[in-house]
Design an enzyme around this catalytic site. Structure first.
Site, PDB file in Angstrom:
ATOM      1  N   HIS A 112    -132.428 -83.777 -40.727  1.00  0.00           N
ATOM      2  CA  HIS A 112    -131.784 -83.188 -39.436  1.00  0.00           C
ATOM      3  C   HIS A 112    -132.984 -83.267 -38.463  1.00  0.00           C
ATOM      4  CE1 HIS A 112    -129.799 -80.949 -36.534  1.00  0.00           C
ATOM      5  NE2 HIS A 112    -131.021 -80.070 -36.703  1.00  0.00           N
ATOM      6  N   ASP A 156    -144.611 -90.036 -30.862  1.00  0.00           N
ATOM      7  CA  ASP A 156    -144.722 -89.660 -32.138  1.00  0.00           C
ATOM      8  C   ASP A 156    -145.159 -88.394 -32.410  1.00  0.00           C
ATOM      9  OD1 ASP A 156    -147.822 -89.746 -33.796  1.00  0.00           O
ATOM     10  OD2 ASP A 156    -147.811 -90.803 -31.964  1.00  0.00           O
ATOM     11  N   CYS A 169    -124.050 -82.816 -34.501  1.00  0.00           N
ATOM     12  CA  CYS A 169    -125.208 -83.626 -35.080  1.00  0.00           C
ATOM     13  C   CYS A 169    -124.472 -84.365 -36.372  1.00  0.00           C
ATOM     14  CB  CYS A 169    -126.270 -83.021 -35.759  1.00  0.00           C
ATOM     15  SG  CYS A 169    -127.644 -83.886 -36.455  1.00  0.00           S
ATOM     16  N   CYS A 176    -126.200 -82.062 -41.360  1.00  0.00           N
ATOM     17  CA  CYS A 176    -124.929 -81.355 -40.869  1.00  0.00           C
ATOM     18  C   CYS A 176    -123.630 -81.807 -41.354  1.00  0.00           C
ATOM     19  CB  CYS A 176    -125.333 -81.535 -39.301  1.00  0.00           C
ATOM     20  SG  CYS A 176    -126.777 -80.664 -38.504  1.00  0.00           S
ATOM     21  N   ASP A 202    -152.022 -96.202 -36.595  1.00  0.00           N
ATOM     22  CA  ASP A 202    -152.983 -95.567 -36.103  1.00  0.00           C
ATOM     23  C   ASP A 202    -154.467 -96.171 -36.434  1.00  0.00           C
ATOM     24  OD1 ASP A 202    -154.525 -93.783 -34.243  1.00  0.00           O
ATOM     25  OD2 ASP A 202    -153.675 -92.182 -35.024  1.00  0.00           O
ATOM     26  N   SER A 203    -155.367 -96.354 -35.443  1.00  0.00           N
ATOM     27  CA  SER A 203    -156.656 -96.562 -36.035  1.00  0.00           C
ATOM     28  C   SER A 203    -157.344 -95.752 -36.845  1.00  0.00           C
ATOM     29  CB  SER A 203    -157.638 -96.656 -34.820  1.00  0.00           C
ATOM     30  OG  SER A 203    -157.817 -95.584 -34.076  1.00  0.00           O
ATOM     31  N   CYS A 207    -126.009 -86.075 -38.579  1.00  0.00           N
ATOM     32  CA  CYS A 207    -126.950 -86.406 -39.698  1.00  0.00           C
ATOM     33  C   CYS A 207    -126.135 -85.846 -40.988  1.00  0.00           C
ATOM     34  CB  CYS A 207    -128.221 -85.854 -39.555  1.00  0.00           C
ATOM     35  SG  CYS A 207    -128.184 -83.922 -39.830  1.00  0.00           S
ATOM     36  N   GLY A 210    -155.707 -88.608 -26.778  1.00  0.00           N
ATOM     37  CA  GLY A 210    -156.387 -87.512 -26.281  1.00  0.00           C
ATOM     38  C   GLY A 210    -155.556 -86.630 -25.464  1.00  0.00           C
TER      39      GLY A 210
END
Length: 376
Positions: free
Chosen positions: A337, A268, A306, A311, A95-96, A308, A218
């Protein structure tokens, strides 16, 4: 010689503007639509790069403002660049720093040249201009860098938003002029607040610049979810169809599904790791507080479907115990998770688009809701 960045649309939904694609970068490809975990200070909080890979993350974020303050872009460059410094070899977006700088409302001053603010670390006066932001990002070495923009708050007047939107475009021109590296893609950001005519003008102006990608900024700065959806639905289709579209700071099920239906590709948000640090899990769009007594003797996994690590190896009861005991492991296991959860959601949407079943399989999340999204 092939271009270092390209975007290929593989399939489009027959009933919405949703598309499945692939964004190619020098550090690998990103299958879209896709949720990108946030690693502000060159780390996704509590997760190692190996754990992050296991969530099937393909692209992560870092932040120019925070890395400039600590440890400084020069140190990152001496380490071999951001990828080497943080041990992540996949694509990275920085990001800037615009959003962070403008959130310092009491200790910063905006001029046409840029923003002057007092460092919250040591009180030092720092100047951030479009040129400085790009120079820092060039030094950090991420694959995708963002133009320096002015992000007005939801409470801003139309006049203030109009001025910020115009300045954002002028700053973008300056960002383009100073950008040096061909192995970094510079994305422009559409501002305009809640004013659809300002958004439309900004999007059309940016589209003429033929940038490698475009972001909608924004939003998620105080607006209700239904207004965010309205802004995105009006703005996304105006951006070039052959470039990736990135909606900044959004990461709930409903917001992502509705934005994907409008043609957005990348997302994001800090939600998954922030909730984890507060002892909360995301399960199929719902938010569960693992401190609750109902989980103390529940020996089933968070989500049987799931894949992951959390889990597959631990129960709700164990996670409840860790959260109540304030054990650091709780943050890691819940982050694993939660990040996996949001990535899987966008993966499932991608598969549904490819089979042209998006509106059928995700109808629940595409309909407006009078309540705030449960995943928020």
């Amino acid at each position: 010689m092939s271009k270092p960045f390209s975007f290929l649309v593989s399939a489009c939904c027959s009933q919405t503007k949703a598309r499945a694609g692939v964004f190619f970068t020098p550090h690998g490809s990103v299958e879209t639509p896709r949720f990108m975990p946030v690693g502000t200070l060159a780390n996704v909080k509590t997760l190692t790069p190996k754990q992050l890979c296991e969530t099937e993350a393909q692209m992560v974020l870092a932040n120019t403002y925070h890395l400039h303050l600590q440890p400084g872009e020069t140190i990152v460059a001496r380490a071999g660049g951001l990828h080497s410094f943080m041990g992540w070899q996949g694509p990275i977006l920085t990001d800037s720093g615009g959003f962070q700088v403008f959130s310092l409302s009491e200790i910063r001053k905006i001029t046409e040249d840029g923003v002057t603010f007092r460092s919250p670390h040591d009180g030092q006066i720092i100047n951030f201009s479009p040129e400085r932001s790009i120079q820092i990002q060039n030094t950090l070495g991420a694959d995708v860098i963002m133009a320096f923009d002015e992000c007005p708050p939801y409470s801003a007047s139309r006049e203030e938003v109009e001025a910020a939107t115009s300045r954002t475009y002028r700053w973008l021109e300056r960002c383009i002029a100073v950008h040096q590296r061909t192995d970094q893609a510079l994305f422009g950001i559409v501002q305009g607040g809640v004013h659809l005519d300002l958004r439309s003008t900004a999007a059309q102006l940016l589209a003429k610049l033929e940038l490698p990608g475009y972001a909608i900024g924004g939003v998620s700065v105080g607006e209700p979810p239904e207004l965010i959806a309205k802004i995105v639905q009006a703005t996304a289709p105006l951006l070039p169809p052959n470039k990736p579209r990135y909606l900044m700071g959004v990461g709930t099920y409903r917001e992502m599904a509705q934005a994907i239906a409008a043609g957005v590709d990348l997302f994001d948000c800090v939600i998954p790791t922030r909730l984890a640090r507060h002892g909360a899990a995301l399960v199929q769009g719902d938010r569960w507080n693992l401190k609750n007594a109902q989980f103390r003797e529940d020996f089933t996994p968070l989500d049987r479907s799931c894949p992951c690590y959390t889990c597959q190896n631990f129960s709700r009861a164990y996670l409840c115990h860790l959260v109540r005991a304030q054990e650091i492991l709780a943050f890691t296991l819940l982050s694993i998770h939660n990040v996996t959860e949001l990535i899987r959601f966008t993966q499932r949407i991608r598969a549904a688009i490819l089979s042209d079943r998006f509106t059928t399989e995700f109808a629940h999340w595409l309909t407006p809701s009078l309540e705030e999204d449960k995943g928020r």
